[in-house]
Design a protein around this motif. Structure first.
Motif, mmCIF file in Angstrom:
data_model
loop_
_atom_site.group_PDB
_atom_site.id
_atom_site.type_symbol
_atom_site.label_atom_id
_atom_site.label_comp_id
_atom_site.label_asym_id
_atom_site.label_seq_id
_atom_site.Cartn_x
_atom_site.Cartn_y
_atom_site.Cartn_z
ATOM 1 N N ARG A 1 0.851 -1.186 0.000
ATOM 2 C CA ARG A 1 0.000 0.000 0.000
ATOM 3 C C ARG A 1 0.891 1.243 0.000
ATOM 4 N NH1 ARG A 1 -5.345 1.198 1.665
ATOM 5 N NH2 ARG A 1 -5.811 -1.002 1.946
ATOM 6 N N PHE B 1 -4.441 13.793 8.092
ATOM 7 C CA PHE B 1 -5.851 13.941 7.740
ATOM 8 C C PHE B 1 -6.172 15.418 7.962
ATOM 9 C CE2 PHE B 1 -5.167 9.582 8.884
ATOM 10 C CZ PHE B 1 -6.019 8.830 8.087
ATOM 11 N N GLN C 1 -5.907 12.368 2.573
ATOM 12 C CA GLN C 1 -6.157 11.008 3.042
ATOM 13 C C GLN C 1 -7.476 11.060 3.816
ATOM 14 O OE1 GLN C 1 -4.449 8.122 2.584
ATOM 15 N NE2 GLN C 1 -5.767 6.900 3.905
ATOM 16 N N PHE D 1 -17.221 4.884 2.516
ATOM 17 C CA PHE D 1 -18.306 3.903 2.370
ATOM 18 C C PHE D 1 -19.538 4.498 1.693
ATOM 19 C CE2 PHE D 1 -16.145 3.242 6.556
ATOM 20 C CZ PHE D 1 -15.284 2.253 6.126
ATOM 21 N N PHE E 1 -9.587 6.387 0.323
ATOM 22 C CA PHE E 1 -10.196 6.361 1.665
ATOM 23 C C PHE E 1 -10.203 4.951 2.229
ATOM 24 C CE2 PHE E 1 -13.227 7.018 -1.763
ATOM 25 C CZ PHE E 1 -14.152 5.990 -1.645
ATOM 26 N N GLY E 2 -9.149 4.205 1.878
ATOM 27 C CA GLY E 2 -8.989 2.896 2.493
ATOM 28 C C GLY E 2 -9.010 1.754 1.509
ATOM 29 N N GLY F 1 -13.555 -6.532 4.953
ATOM 30 C CA GLY F 1 -14.227 -5.333 5.453
ATOM 31 C C GLY F 1 -15.697 -5.305 5.109
ATOM 32 N N VAL G 1 -17.516 -7.717 7.322
ATOM 33 C CA VAL G 1 -17.689 -7.219 8.692
ATOM 34 C C VAL G 1 -18.823 -6.194 8.751
ATOM 35 C CG1 VAL G 1 -16.576 -5.925 10.558
ATOM 36 C CG2 VAL G 1 -15.311 -7.717 9.375
ATOM 37 N N ASP H 1 -0.598 -5.781 6.197
ATOM 38 C CA ASP H 1 -1.683 -4.940 5.698
ATOM 39 C C ASP H 1 -2.706 -4.660 6.789
ATOM 40 O OD1 ASP H 1 -1.069 -4.336 3.042
ATOM 41 O OD2 ASP H 1 -1.518 -6.398 2.461
ATOM 42 N N GLY H 2 -2.202 -4.295 7.951
ATOM 43 C CA GLY H 2 -3.122 -4.067 9.068
ATOM 44 C C GLY H 2 -3.759 -2.698 9.041
ATOM 45 N N LEU H 3 -4.168 -2.260 7.865
ATOM 46 C CA LEU H 3 -4.916 -1.010 7.794
ATOM 47 C C LEU H 3 -5.665 -0.917 6.485
ATOM 48 C CD1 LEU H 3 -2.968 2.251 6.903
ATOM 49 C CD2 LEU H 3 -2.570 0.055 5.857
ATOM 50 N N MET H 4 -6.718 -0.109 6.483
ATOM 51 C CA MET H 4 -7.285 0.319 5.207
ATOM 52 C C MET H 4 -7.247 1.843 5.182
ATOM 53 S SD MET H 4 -10.028 -2.509 3.940
ATOM 54 C CE MET H 4 -10.262 -3.738 5.209
ATOM 55 N N CYS H 5 -8.247 2.513 5.754
ATOM 56 C CA CYS H 5 -8.210 3.980 5.652
ATOM 57 C C CYS H 5 -7.159 4.594 6.560
ATOM 58 C CB CYS H 5 -9.581 4.583 5.940
ATOM 59 S SG CYS H 5 -9.979 4.755 7.684
ATOM 60 N N GLY H 6 -6.765 3.878 7.614
ATOM 61 C CA GLY H 6 -5.673 4.346 8.454
ATOM 62 C C GLY H 6 -6.070 5.203 9.642
ATOM 63 N N TYR H 7 -7.362 5.442 9.833
ATOM 64 C CA TYR H 7 -7.741 6.363 10.911
ATOM 65 C C TYR H 7 -7.721 5.691 12.282
ATOM 66 C CZ TYR H 7 -9.346 11.012 12.121
ATOM 67 O OH TYR H 7 -9.402 12.296 12.597
ATOM 68 N N THR I 1 -5.679 3.283 12.854
ATOM 69 C CA THR I 1 -4.361 2.650 12.915
ATOM 70 C C THR I 1 -3.488 3.116 14.087
ATOM 71 O OG1 THR I 1 -4.514 2.395 10.538
ATOM 72 C CG2 THR I 1 -2.349 2.100 11.516
ATOM 73 N N CYS J 1 -12.446 -0.739 14.228
ATOM 74 C CA CYS J 1 -12.032 -0.391 12.878
ATOM 75 C C CYS J 1 -13.258 -0.551 11.991
ATOM 76 C CB CYS J 1 -10.931 -1.340 12.419
ATOM 77 S SG CYS J 1 -10.651 -1.279 10.644
ATOM 78 N N ARG J 2 -13.681 0.501 11.309
ATOM 79 C CA ARG J 2 -14.885 0.383 10.492
ATOM 80 C C ARG J 2 -14.595 -0.255 9.142
ATOM 81 N NH1 ARG J 2 -20.043 -0.875 10.668
ATOM 82 N NH2 ARG J 2 -21.468 0.711 9.865
ATOM 83 N N CYS J 3 -13.348 -0.151 8.683
ATOM 84 C CA CYS J 3 -13.025 -0.801 7.418
ATOM 85 C C CYS J 3 -13.002 -2.324 7.582
ATOM 86 C CB CYS J 3 -11.676 -0.331 6.894
ATOM 87 S SG CYS J 3 -11.587 1.433 6.568
ATOM 88 N N GLY J 4 -12.920 -2.787 8.831
ATOM 89 C CA GLY J 4 -12.961 -4.235 9.088
ATOM 90 C C GLY J 4 -11.640 -4.927 8.816
ATOM 91 N N THR J 5 -10.545 -4.282 9.186
ATOM 92 C CA THR J 5 -9.236 -4.845 8.863
ATOM 93 C C THR J 5 -8.671 -5.696 10.006
ATOM 94 O OG1 THR J 5 -7.053 -4.258 8.052
ATOM 95 C CG2 THR J 5 -8.021 -2.737 9.584
#
Lengths: 749, 208
Positions: free
Chosen positions: A11, A24, A228, A233, A483-484, A646, A649, B148-154, B156, B187-191
């Motif tokens: 990434r 951010f 960022q 969603f 955004f992820g 994701g 979940v 890869d322990g993140l998606m959007c990073g917020y 994190t 985590c809302r991205c579900g990571t």
């Protein structure tokens, strides 16, 4: 993890995020910014008589903006022109913005916000879309109907008479809060004659159009930089247009940069949600199980303003039947205005709602006929060349049956189902805690057309640009936000492979409208599929140019290619290559919402979920989830796998724990993350993600959108698993422990 | 305020929400936060002889090995002071009421939610944020990167910090202990899959 996964590029901005150095919007240094806030309505419907400003507060310390200060049009630019940026005299929902305040610091801003009292004259409010359709309370147009989409194929009404069995069920799916962890946030700075916007968003060019119209300035005077973004969603698709407008109005009035960062409770109470949906499904079948006729009513609660409701409704209507064949179908889909805050886009965009209805309805049909629900599905699944109700033929290589078989195989569905049935029958096993446990396993099919629908995708006219540097590297210029999902990583990889350069020689950053062309919004699972294909096209132009200049050999070796690009740049060639979206077939311009060739391709999925239920406490746990996805070529397996995890979940949360409560004014009552329970690490079961990726088939040469797909399976799969465990079919989500323990009878009313 | 990271047997966030009605949970959270604030505030004010009515006081905080001095309102949370006064923006504001973990910092070795910790009660204590962590291959951030322990990073920074605190207390966590230890973060991205693996890998890397 395969070798290929390990070799994939990491990434792009990951290290900065892990060390906390990728900013951010609220991480930007203070820079003398003023803080902006919003005065909101606390009633659902009424007249705003005036704003009462407390004489005890010194108003010279702050600036206030009302609708009267808007130099351009008081409008949040979207499809319908019905939503004012600031209240125009009529309040139509709880939390509606009435005025804006900016102050030098946050503490003073809060004091000022508390010192304003809206004087209002309440009107009767309506929160139920069926009540709203009676038209006694007027919210939108003459009939409170944002849009109605009728789709008809064959003669459904007549056909029911000749069916052996007719099954009719009603379904409800709830609102869902995006709960992106970064709340909405925006910063506006005056720049030249115009304004610069930085912040959290999905669609930078929406903000350009929105701010220009609101301020009455040319679009060229609005520059938008996406930062960022801490999750979107769909929740940062349309709403940031309003927030950017507000920040810009305040910046203009106080002559300084203004940042507006929503608190969590404000964000949850005032921003959009997933549309609640009421779906009636009626199916006529032959004794053997063939679907002969279908009738569907879909009603979405759009809230007080149209925002994206017509688009969500269109997708819901086009996917309403799911991946099944039926010659006689009648669909009536309506988006209705109520006095709830507007609902908007949310991952899946109407599909999770209709797939929930379809996949739980099919199980009821199977039960009525006394056949295996898996066999009933298999018998009716579409094949390439079969027609959907609106006329599109399922494309070549698109086999829902293969996806189903793969899911059955990988999850050992039939064996597991037999084991669970036997255990549930013979004993109520004692769990460790001494309570009683039952298990269930359920399955659901789902599908998702990629990109905006054909009409809208055509009207966006997306453009991407590649620009070479003097070092022989290539910049990828698109408006796609990160955004992820891994936008920057995936688009760079597409560019690297299409051009033939090393991944490290591709430059890409968060989009800034001063630099990038409008490649459309970052929505609708269109980033790698639609925008990616444009990058591929522009890359082939670049390769062609190099081939003409430096010969064929230069383009097959990354190092020689890089040198050739550099020498073209230093030789004065304009090394800028663009590509613009052009539809591959003629779309019907007249049919905005149900064009006959609605989507260029459909991604398919099948979810198998196993649940355990404590029959004493009603607690529901998901123990195992298999997600089989067929989304064409997978660009980055790591990112794609994360998307599937994701989505699953979020689907589990929607199915089980995420319950919105409304206050008497139609606003969100549980507007906090302690009262609105999104899944935590402890709620997440084993999730097995598998992608169909047959290298020999044309279908897998290009990516088909994946971002939204995985959200759509777990809801109905879990409901079907719960039905197996309890013997009662959930007709609404979320499925609560109270329903497990308290409800009587085989079905929920 | 938040010690489930250090005690794997303690109730996790989700246990807590499950075990009580939502309304009761909120009441308890609010109450706990207020009790914490009252005691700390009283102590600080008594020693500094400052009126509780209004105004600011001067505090010195030990953040990532540096003594940083600033003027704050006594009611300011540690998160507010870190982000807005000291420009330490690693910890994020997400829920602002101790239920998501994005603001996690390490205070005298304990992982705490900085959004429900008062800045004045953090004086004289060691405050560590992810900005100070080992950036090498043996560090927790590296393990997150590898998995890869993140998606959007917020979320994190909070996860990385909670993981660091967990491993300092318990260098050999089991899968269950990791899940429990990180259950105060969402985590809302579900990571979660990547995050959990990162924690297990980081435990191994630290020992090497």
């Amino acid at each position: 993890m395969t070798q290929a996964d390990r070799n994939e590029p990491r990434r792009r901005n990951a290290s900065k995020l892990f060390y906390g150095t990728e900013p951010f919007v609220d991480d930007l240094p203070a820079q003398g910014d003023w803080h902006g806030g919003t005065v909101r309505s606390r009633i659902a419907h009424g007249r705003l008589i005036r704003l009462k400003f407390s004489p005890e507060f010194d108003w010279s310390q702050v600036v206030v903006v009302t609708a009267a200060d808007i130099p351009g049009k008081n409008l949040v630019v979207c499809h319908e022109e019905d939503q004012p940026s600031l209240c125009d005299g009529t309040i139509r929902h709880y939390g509606e913005p009435l005025a804006l305040i900016a102050a030098p610091d946050g503490e003073l801003l809060h004091k000022a916000l508390r010192a304003v009292e809206p004087v209002v004259e309440p009107l009767p409010a309506v929160f139920d879309p069926f009540e709203s359709l009676k038209g006694e309370t007027r919210i939108f147009g003459k009939d409170n109907l944002f849009l109605e989409i009728p789709i008809s194929k064959g003669h459904a009404a007549k056909q029911f008479a000749s069916c052996d069995v007719v099954v009719e069920t009603n379904h409800f799916t709830p609102a869902q809060e995006h709960a992106y962890l970064e709340t909405q946030g925006m910063r506006a700075t005056l720049e030249g004659n115009g304004v610069r916007i930085e912040g959290s968003m999905q669609c930078p060019y929406y903000l350009v159009a929105g701010v220009a119209r609101l301020l009455g300035i040319p679009e060229t005077d609005v520059r938008v930089s996406a930062m960022q973004t801490g999750g979107g969603f769909g929740g940062k698709e349309d709403f940031p247009t309003m927030l950017a407008g507000h920040a810009a109005l305040l910046a203009r009035k106080c002559g300084r940069p203004v940042r507006m960062i929503y608190s969590r409770s404000e964000d949850m109470a005032a921003t959009t949600k997933r549309h609640p949906a009421w779906i009636r499904r009626k199916t006529g079948l032959s004794r053997a199980g063939q679907f002969l006729a279908m009738e569907l009513d879909v009603v979405l609660d759009g809230g007080a303003y149209a925002t994206l409701s017509p688009f969500v409704l269109s997708r819901a209507a086009l996917h309403a039947v799911g991946p099944y064949r039926c010659d006689h179908v009648s669909i009536c889909a309506r988006a209705v205005a109520t006095n709830h805050p507007p609902n908007g886009g949310f991952r899946g965009f109407g599909c999770p709602q209709v797939h929930f209805a379809t996949e739980t309805h099919i199980e009821a049909c199977a039960e009525k006929l006394g056949v295996d629900p898996v066999e009933l599905r298999r018998m009716n699944l579409m094949k390439p060349g079969d027609a959907m109700p609106f006329g599109q033929l399922l494309g070549p290589g698109t086999y829902p049956g293969v996806v189903l078989d793969e899911a059955l195989h990988r999850s050992r569905f039939e064996e597991r189902r037999a084991e669970i049935e036997a255990k549930n029958r013979t004993s109520e096993r004692r769990t460790d805690s001494g309570d009683f446990e039952k298990r269930g396993i359920g399955l659901a099919m789902f599908m998702h057309g990629t990109g905006l629908n054909a009409y809208w995708e055509k009207s966006v006219r997306s453009r991407v640009r590649l620009a070479a540097t003097a070092e022989g590297q290539v910049c990828v210029l698109t408006a796609q936000a990160e955004f992820g999902q891994g936008t920057l990583t995936a688009l760079a990889k597409i560019a690297a492979e299409s051009i033939g350069l090393a991944d490290s020689d591709i430059l890409i950053d968060h989009p800034d409208t001063a630099l990038v062309p409008d490649s459309g919004p970052t929505v609708a699972s269109r980033t790698v599929s639609i925008v990616g294909s444009l990058i591929h096209e522009a890359a082939s132009r670049l390769r062609q140019h190099i081939e003409e200049r430096a010969g064929l050999a230069a383009i097959y070796d990354p190092r020689r290619l890089k040198a050739a690009i550099a020498s073209c740049v230093s030789g004065g060639d304009s090394m800028v290559f663009e590509a613009e979206y052009s539809p591959t077939d003629d779309t019907d311009d007249a049919n905005t919402w149900a064009p006959p060739n609605a989507y260029p391709a459909y991604a398919l999925g099948c979810c198998v979920a196993e649940v355990k239920i404590d029959t004493l406490t009603g607690e529901i746990g998901v123990v195992d989830v298999h997600m089989i996805c067929d989304a064409g070529a997978v660009v980055c397996h790591r990112l794609a796998t994360n998307q599937v995890f994701g989505g699953a979940v979020q689907g589990i949360g929607w199915a089980l724990t995420e319950k919105l409560a409304w206050n008497e004014s139609g606003g969100m009552r549980n507007a906090s993350l302690s009262d609105y329970a999104i899944p935590s690490a402890a709620d997440v079961p084993e999730i097995h993600a598998h992608f169909l990726d047959d290298q020999h088939s044309e279908r897998y040469r290009y990516p088909i959108g994946l971002g939204e797909l995985p959200m759509e399976g777990p809801g109905p799969a879990i409901a079907n698993a719960v039905a197996m465990a309890t013997g009662r079919r959930p007709r609404r989500l979320p499925i609560s422990p109270e329903w497990i323990v308290c409800s009587q009878g085989p079905e929920e009313s | 305020m938040r010690d489930n990271v250090t005690d794997p047997n303690a109730a996790s966030r989700r246990d807590f929400l499950r075990g009580s009605s939502v309304a009761a949970a909120t009441a308890v959270l609010t109450q706990t936060a207020q009790v914490g604030m009252d005691e700390a505030a009283a102590e600080a004010l008594a020693t500094q002889q400052i009126s509780a009515q209004s105004g600011t006081i001067s505090v010195t905080l030990q953040v990532n090995g540096k003594a940083l001095k600033t003027e704050i309102e006594p009611r300011s949370t540690l998160l507010d002071v870190l982000r807005h006064r000291l420009d330490v923006t690693g910890p994020k504001r997400v829920c602002d009421r101790g239920s998501c973990g994005a603001c996690t910092v390490i205070l005298d070795g304990q992982a705490v939610y900085s959004c429900t910790t008062l800045a004045i009660s953090s004086q004289g204590k060691t405050i560590r944020t992810l900005e100070s962590f080992d950036t090498g291959e043996g560090g927790v951030p590296h393990a997150f990167h590898q998995n890869d322990g993140l998606m959007c990073g917020y979320c994190t920074p909070g996860f990385v910090t909670a993981c660091q605190a967990l491993l300092e207390k318990n260098p050999n966590p089991t899968l269950e202990e990791v899940k429990k230890g990180l259950d105060g973060n969402i985590c809302r991205c579900g990571t979660y899959v990547g995050v959990i693996q990162a924690a297990l890998d980081a435990a191994k890397a630290i020992k090497v």
